[in-house]
Scaffold this motif. Structure first.
Motif, PDB file in Angstrom:
ATOM      1  N   THR A  33       0.833  -1.313  -0.137  1.00  0.00           N
ATOM      2  CA  THR A  33       0.048   0.045  -0.064  1.00  0.00           C
ATOM      3  C   THR A  33       1.062   1.095  -0.022  1.00  0.00           C
ATOM      4  N   GLY A  34       0.046   2.369  -0.437  1.00  0.00           N
ATOM      5  CA  GLY A  34       0.959   3.712  -0.274  1.00  0.00           C
ATOM      6  C   GLY A  34       0.461   4.328   0.890  1.00  0.00           C
ATOM      7  N   ASP A  35      -0.235   3.659   1.624  1.00  0.00           N
ATOM      8  CA  ASP A  35      -0.650   4.185   3.010  1.00  0.00           C
ATOM      9  C   ASP A  35       0.556   4.357   3.883  1.00  0.00           C
ATOM     10  N   LYS A  36       0.367   5.525   5.039  1.00  0.00           N
ATOM     11  CA  LYS A  36       1.126   5.682   5.797  1.00  0.00           C
ATOM     12  C   LYS A  36       1.494   4.169   6.712  1.00  0.00           C
ATOM     13  N   LYS A  37       2.288   4.032   7.639  1.00  0.00           N
ATOM     14  CA  LYS A  37       2.449   2.836   8.481  1.00  0.00           C
ATOM     15  C   LYS A  37       1.208   2.896   9.327  1.00  0.00           C
ATOM     16  N   GLU A  38       0.841   3.929   9.982  1.00  0.00           N
ATOM     17  CA  GLU A  38      -0.168   3.829  10.881  1.00  0.00           C
ATOM     18  C   GLU A  38      -1.442   3.502  10.478  1.00  0.00           C
TER      19      GLU A  38
END
Length: 125
Positions: A33-38
């Motif tokens: 994913t490109g999402d932030k880790k959190e």
């Protein structure tokens, strides 16, 4: 306050049940994913990909002065609690560093085979 916006990505129906069945069948789950880790971790918990009691190995933005190959080799050789799911969390910056060295890639392969889940966040094409 002038205004506020909140966006929630909802899971499709039966995602947690499907993930549970796949894991029960011994299938390892990778999330890219490109999402932030959190955000990636929270989504992983919501979808049932990550368990609350999972042993999480986080190699995101490591400030460790050793090179990535050494870090991953040491983690891969570390005994894990066999009673818990082991999940690897890695980010795009770490993946880029890992793929610069074939030895690091081999250590990542060894480590990921010991994990039931790998979450790779902050990835870009």
């Amino acid at each position: 306050m002038v205004g506020a916006t909140g966006i929630e990505d909802r899971l499709q129906e039966e995602v947690p049940e499907t993930i549970y069945d796949l894991k029960r069948a011994g299938i390892k789950i990778w999330v890219l994913t490109g999402d932030k880790k959190e955000t990636a971790i929270n989504s992983g918990h919501s979808a049932g990909i990550l368990k609350l009691d999972s042993q999480m190995i986080d190699i995101c933005d490591t400030a460790d002065p050793r090179d990535m190959s050494t870090i991953i080799a040491e983690i891969a050789d570390t005994p894990f609690d066999e009673e818990k799911d082991v999940s690897l969390i890695v980010d795009g910056k770490s993946i880029t560093n890992i793929f610069k060295n074939p030895e690091s890639v081999r250590h990542l392969q060894r480590l990921s085979l010991r994990c039931s889940t790998v979450v790779a966040c902050r990835l870009s094409p």
